[in-house]
Design an enzyme around this catalytic site. Structure first.
Site, PDB file in Angstrom:
ATOM      1  N   ARG A   1       0.013  -6.721  12.903  1.00 12.81           N
ATOM      2  CA  ARG A   1      -0.089  -6.566  11.448  1.00 12.81           C
ATOM      3  C   ARG A   1      -0.220  -5.081  11.130  1.00 12.81           C
ATOM      4  NH1 ARG A   1      -0.740 -10.644   8.002  1.00 12.81           N
ATOM      5  NH2 ARG A   1      -1.494 -10.270   5.893  1.00 12.81           N
TER       6      ARG A   1
ATOM      7  N   GLU B   1      -6.436  -0.400   1.128  1.00 17.12           N
ATOM      8  CA  GLU B   1      -5.462  -0.956   2.083  1.00 17.12           C
ATOM      9  C   GLU B   1      -4.220  -1.393   1.325  1.00 17.12           C
ATOM     10  OE1 GLU B   1      -4.099  -4.935   4.111  1.00 17.12           O
ATOM     11  OE2 GLU B   1      -4.901  -4.523   2.118  1.00 17.12           O
TER      12      GLU B   1
ATOM     13  N   ARG C   1      -0.547  -2.075   8.483  1.00 19.26           N
ATOM     14  CA  ARG C   1      -0.973  -1.771   7.119  1.00 19.26           C
ATOM     15  C   ARG C   1      -1.408  -0.307   7.031  1.00 19.26           C
ATOM     16  NH1 ARG C   1       1.252  -5.849   6.489  1.00 19.26           N
ATOM     17  NH2 ARG C   1       0.594  -7.728   5.349  1.00 19.26           N
TER      18      ARG C   1
ATOM     19  N   CYS D   1       1.536  -3.071  -3.654  1.00 21.43           N
ATOM     20  CA  CYS D   1       2.461  -1.950  -3.785  1.00 21.43           C
ATOM     21  C   CYS D   1       3.332  -2.215  -5.014  1.00 21.43           C
ATOM     22  CB  CYS D   1       3.326  -1.833  -2.525  1.00 21.43           C
ATOM     23  SG  CYS D   1       4.488  -0.457  -2.555  1.00 21.43           S
TER      24      CYS D   1
END
Length: 403
Positions: A168, A121, A170, A82
């Site tokens: 997790r 992802e 995502r 990102c």
């Protein structure tokens, strides 16, 4: 359509491993992995040891690679960072994104090679970045896809909510060309039906049909003259699920629908763990790191403020999925998992094998010559293989129905 794949930012092979579990027909025709500012390229070495290195496995900075050399392919995959995706006008060069930002490499490949399908992802904060203009960066991505003739569906997935042993979270982004056979199933379908019934994620990651969310669904469009206008003006509150087609955007907060079985941290523990993983000293330091605290601090400009943080369970509970594993897992760090070993009743860290299991990798997958510290780092960067396997099952069906 052949099941040919180009994998970017390959790491230690989570995408390839997951797709391979879904079908042995996937052919990886070109891969790229490069760890910047590192002399040793251990992740690439791990990848090629497991998947047999060929001339199509490239260990170079993607920013410096001529994208024309990349083979034609039907599916582009990758987990990319990102970053700041803003663009600006640069005189004779036209429109240009910031140098070194990896999204623009993906965009260049999409323009040149036009793969029918894309699966990416990222961390879920992508939907909110930057803080000064919420949603701008994801909006730029959607505008890029729209410009190149793609529709997009996204979903933020917490692996633990679909039975995996790690919490997790995502974002997964699935894009498809508007001239594919698959795209025809969305002709005349409204966005709600897309997300809840006919979309890419719903078959493997079902969601509740009733609206139990905090936010109501909302729509906007991204019909600007160019990417600079998007970069300068676009702001939108993206929620955890959504779709984009022909510049129109729909987003909704959804909740998972899964009845088990659920795996826990305790399910993946090794037996007979060595003494080097136990906390034989510095228990007070660990208690301090894990505990709640309020600390008076002074910023660089002289502003006084109080830093505060809540407590983290110490030790981590074994009857629940683990917290998200970070790249700092090997260090003496607040986020490092500490468990009470059920065999010895003593506190210890997780082993590299246990970290691999949390992400669904085979035992000792990263035991390929890298340091133990870097093994933890790789797992902190990796995705959950089982999620990709489930997406691979859906991709098999999609591509087999293409011409």
């Amino acid at each position: 359509m052949k099941k040919t794949v180009v994998e970017l930012f390959a790491g230690v092979g989570g995408f390839r491993l997951g797709l391979g579990k879904a079908s042995n027909e996937w052919e990886f025709v070109w891969t790229n992995q490069w760890e910047p500012k590192r002399k040793s390229q251990h992740a690439f070495e791990c990848y090629t040891q497991h998947f047999r290195k060929t001339d199509s496995d490239i260990n170079e900075d993607i920013n410096n690679i001529d994208k024309n050399i990349i083979p034609e392919h039907s599916l582009l995959v990758g987990g990319f960072p990102c970053q700041d995706y803003s663009v600006a006008r640069t005189g004779a060069k036209g429109i240009e994104g910031k140098k070194g930002v990896l999204w623009w490499n993906i965009y260049e490949i999409l323009k040149l090679k036009k793969p029918s399908f894309v699966l990416l992802e990222n961390v879920d904060r992508l939907l909110k970045s930057p803080s000064s203009q919420r949603g701008r960066d994801f909006g730029i991505m959607l505008a890029c896809f729209d410009k190149l003739g793609y529709s997009v569906e996204w979903r933020v997935i917490n692996a633990a909510e679909y039975g995996f042993p790690q919490r997790r979270r995502r974002i997964f982004i699935f894009a498809f060309k508007n001239d594919t056979t698959y795209s025809k199933k969305f002709d005349g379908v409204n966005f709600y039906d897309w997300v809840h019934n006919t979309g890419f994620f719903q078959s493997q990651f079902p969601i509740l049909s009733e609206n139990t969310a905090r936010y109501t669904p909302c729509e906007t469009n991204i019909k600007y003259n160019d990417l600079v206008e998007v970069s300068d003006n676009f702001s939108f509150k993206f929620l955890n699920t959504g779709a984009m087609a022909k510049g129109n955007i729909y987003t909704e907060e959804t909740r998972p629908k899964f009845n088990g079985p659920f795996k826990t941290l305790g399910d993946i523990l090794e037996k007979g763990v060595g003494s080097e993983y136990y906390l034989n000293k510095d228990l007070d330091k660990w208690k301090y790191l894990k505990g709640a605290k309020k600390i008076d601090r002074v910023s660089k400009d002289g502003h006084k403020y109080r830093f505060s943080e809540g407590a983290i369970a110490f030790p981590d509970p074994l009857d629940k999925p683990s917290r998200t594993m970070l790249t700092s897992e090997s260090s003496k760090n607040r986020s490092t998992h500490i468990i009470l070993d059920p065999e010895t009743n003593k506190k210890r860290k997780l082993t590299p094998v246990e970290c691999e299991r949390l992400n669904g990798f085979p035992d000792n997958w990263t035991n390929t010559g890298m340091s133990q510290r870097f093994r933890y780092f790789c797992m902190g960067n990796a995705l959950v293989v089982g999620l990709v396997e489930k997406m691979g099952i859906q991709l098999n069906n999609i591509i087999e129905n293409e011409n």
